[in-house]
Design a protein around this motif. Structure first.
Motif, PDB file in Angstrom:
ATOM      1  N   ALA A  85       8.377  33.500 -15.152  1.00 39.13           N
ATOM      2  CA  ALA A  85       7.505  33.125 -16.266  1.00 39.13           C
ATOM      3  C   ALA A  85       7.071  31.663 -16.223  1.00 39.13           C
ATOM      4  N   ASP A  86       7.262  30.996 -15.086  1.00 43.34           N
ATOM      5  CA  ASP A  86       6.898  29.580 -14.981  1.00 43.34           C
ATOM      6  C   ASP A  86       6.487  29.275 -13.546  1.00 43.34           C
ATOM      7  N   ILE A  87       5.346  28.659 -13.377  1.00 44.87           N
ATOM      8  CA  ILE A  87       4.860  28.285 -12.045  1.00 44.87           C
ATOM      9  C   ILE A  87       5.823  27.318 -11.358  1.00 44.87           C
ATOM     10  N   ASP A  88       6.623  26.593 -12.146  1.00 51.21           N
ATOM     11  CA  ASP A  88       7.596  25.636 -11.600  1.00 51.21           C
ATOM     12  C   ASP A  88       9.009  26.215 -11.554  1.00 51.21           C
ATOM     13  N   ALA A  89       9.108  27.515 -11.331  1.00 50.91           N
ATOM     14  CA  ALA A  89      10.409  28.191 -11.272  1.00 50.91           C
ATOM     15  C   ALA A  89      11.294  27.599 -10.173  1.00 50.91           C
ATOM     16  N   THR A  90      12.602  27.542 -10.474  1.00 49.18           N
ATOM     17  CA  THR A  90      13.595  27.117  -9.485  1.00 49.18           C
ATOM     18  C   THR A  90      14.687  28.184  -9.382  1.00 49.18           C
ATOM     19  N   ARG A  91      15.431  28.114  -8.278  1.00 48.91           N
ATOM     20  CA  ARG A  91      16.602  28.982  -8.082  1.00 48.91           C
ATOM     21  C   ARG A  91      17.790  28.064  -7.809  1.00 48.91           C
ATOM     22  N   THR A  92      18.864  28.264  -8.563  1.00 49.35           N
ATOM     23  CA  THR A  92      20.106  27.523  -8.342  1.00 49.35           C
ATOM     24  C   THR A  92      21.161  28.519  -7.884  1.00 49.35           C
ATOM     25  N   MET A  93      21.709  28.283  -6.694  1.00 44.73           N
ATOM     26  CA  MET A  93      22.748  29.151  -6.157  1.00 44.73           C
ATOM     27  C   MET A  93      24.076  28.787  -6.822  1.00 44.73           C
ATOM     28  N   VAL A  94      24.738  29.774  -7.416  1.00 40.46           N
ATOM     29  CA  VAL A  94      25.980  29.534  -8.151  1.00 40.46           C
ATOM     30  C   VAL A  94      27.066  28.999  -7.223  1.00 40.46           C
ATOM     31  N   GLU A  95      27.191  29.560  -6.030  1.00 39.53           N
ATOM     32  CA  GLU A  95      28.268  29.178  -5.110  1.00 39.53           C
ATOM     33  C   GLU A  95      28.192  27.711  -4.699  1.00 39.53           C
ATOM     34  N   THR A  96      26.975  27.207  -4.460  1.00 39.42           N
ATOM     35  CA  THR A  96      26.827  25.850  -3.936  1.00 39.42           C
ATOM     36  C   THR A  96      26.304  24.846  -4.962  1.00 39.42           C
ATOM     37  N   GLY A  97      25.661  25.351  -6.020  1.00 37.67           N
ATOM     38  CA  GLY A  97      25.041  24.467  -6.996  1.00 37.67           C
ATOM     39  C   GLY A  97      23.707  23.904  -6.539  1.00 37.67           C
ATOM     40  N   VAL A  98      23.241  24.322  -5.358  1.00 42.26           N
ATOM     41  CA  VAL A  98      21.981  23.817  -4.808  1.00 42.26           C
ATOM     42  C   VAL A  98      20.802  24.465  -5.547  1.00 42.26           C
ATOM     43  N   THR A  99      19.882  23.603  -5.999  1.00 42.09           N
ATOM     44  CA  THR A  99      18.668  24.061  -6.676  1.00 42.09           C
ATOM     45  C   THR A  99      17.476  23.808  -5.772  1.00 42.09           C
ATOM     46  N   GLN A 100      16.607  24.810  -5.676  1.00 45.93           N
ATOM     47  CA  GLN A 100      15.398  24.687  -4.874  1.00 45.93           C
ATOM     48  C   GLN A 100      14.245  25.300  -5.646  1.00 45.93           C
ATOM     49  N   SER A 101      13.071  24.707  -5.540  1.00 44.45           N
ATOM     50  CA  SER A 101      11.908  25.304  -6.189  1.00 44.45           C
ATOM     51  C   SER A 101      11.502  26.567  -5.430  1.00 44.45           C
ATOM     52  N   ILE A 102      10.984  27.526  -6.147  1.00 43.30           N
ATOM     53  CA  ILE A 102      10.503  28.753  -5.514  1.00 43.30           C
ATOM     54  C   ILE A 102       9.367  28.413  -4.558  1.00 43.30           C
ATOM     55  N   ASP A 103       8.519  27.443  -4.916  1.00 45.51           N
ATOM     56  CA  ASP A 103       7.456  26.988  -4.009  1.00 45.51           C
ATOM     57  C   ASP A 103       8.036  26.526  -2.677  1.00 45.51           C
ATOM     58  N   GLN A 104       9.153  25.770  -2.704  1.00 47.17           N
ATOM     59  CA  GLN A 104       9.784  25.303  -1.461  1.00 47.17           C
ATOM     60  C   GLN A 104      10.260  26.488  -0.617  1.00 47.17           C
ATOM     61  N   GLU A 105      10.842  27.493  -1.267  1.00 45.93           N
ATOM     62  CA  GLU A 105      11.276  28.690  -0.540  1.00 45.93           C
ATOM     63  C   GLU A 105      10.101  29.371   0.142  1.00 45.93           C
ATOM     64  N   HIS A 106       9.007  29.492  -0.586  1.00 48.13           N
ATOM     65  CA  HIS A 106       7.842  30.199  -0.049  1.00 48.13           C
ATOM     66  C   HIS A 106       7.160  29.429   1.066  1.00 48.13           C
ATOM     67  N   ALA A 107       7.388  28.128   1.132  1.00 47.78           N
ATOM     68  CA  ALA A 107       6.775  27.314   2.190  1.00 47.78           C
ATOM     69  C   ALA A 107       7.237  27.737   3.580  1.00 47.78           C
ATOM     70  N   THR A 108       8.381  28.445   3.662  1.00 42.49           N
ATOM     71  CA  THR A 108       8.900  28.880   4.968  1.00 42.49           C
ATOM     72  C   THR A 108       8.383  30.256   5.369  1.00 42.49           C
ATOM     73  N   ALA A 109       7.591  30.885   4.523  1.00 44.50           N
ATOM     74  CA  ALA A 109       7.071  32.225   4.840  1.00 44.50           C
ATOM     75  C   ALA A 109       6.167  32.163   6.062  1.00 44.50           C
ATOM     76  N   LYS A 110       6.268  33.210   6.903  1.00 48.07           N
ATOM     77  CA  LYS A 110       5.480  33.282   8.127  1.00 48.07           C
ATOM     78  C   LYS A 110       4.821  34.644   8.246  1.00 48.07           C
ATOM     79  N   LYS A 111       3.652  34.673   8.816  1.00 42.37           N
ATOM     80  CA  LYS A 111       2.942  35.939   9.047  1.00 42.37           C
ATOM     81  C   LYS A 111       3.659  36.699  10.145  1.00 42.37           C
ATOM     82  N   LEU A 112       3.982  37.963   9.880  1.00 43.38           N
ATOM     83  CA  LEU A 112       4.653  38.783  10.911  1.00 43.38           C
ATOM     84  C   LEU A 112       3.657  39.417  11.837  1.00 43.38           C
TER      85      LEU A 112
END
Length: 135
Positions: free
Chosen positions: A108-135
């Protein structure tokens, strides 16, 4: 602003590891200024780590059998079942079947983030998507 037609089989894929792959759909790149959504596919026995977001999330099971672990409680789900998860609530999805499982998710937010419970590391969803590659 122009409308967008998004065809998942023509878009880049983000390999999430552990047998899960995400196809970003509605993002900033198509002109969205308020929501993000996409499809994640899970191989048999695949799961993602427990995490939470800074915004609300809704997930619909498109195909297969799933377990949604929400705040420590497992819920068996099938195609068509839909979740709504408030911001800050730990959760994850797992394939509970022998075939592939696919989910459609919306933040529900263009600036969504994901925080991994195990590590506490937070990353923006945009950053995650930056690694997407065409198959």
């Amino acid at each position: 602003m122009d409308a967008a037609i998004l065809k998942p089989d023509e878009l880049p894929v983000n390999d999430r590891g552990n047998g899960a792959r995400t196809i970003p759909l509605v993002t900033r790149s198509c002109g969205s200024s308020s929501v993000i959504n996409g499809i994640t596919e899970f191989d048999p026995d695949a799961k993602i780590g427990v995490h939470y977001h800074n915004c609300e999330e809704s997930v619909m099971i498109l195909e297969g059998d799933a377990i949604a672990e929400i705040d420590g409680t497992p819920h068996k789900l099938k195609a068509g079942d839909t979740t709504w998860i408030p911001a800050g609530v730990p959760h994850r999805f797992m394939n509970d079947g022998t075939g592939k499982m696919r989910i459609f998710w919306t933040y529900a937010d263009i600036d969504a983030t994901r925080t991994m419970v195990e590590t506490g590391v937070t990353q923006s969803i945009d950053q995650e998507h930056a690694t997407a590659k065409k198959l």
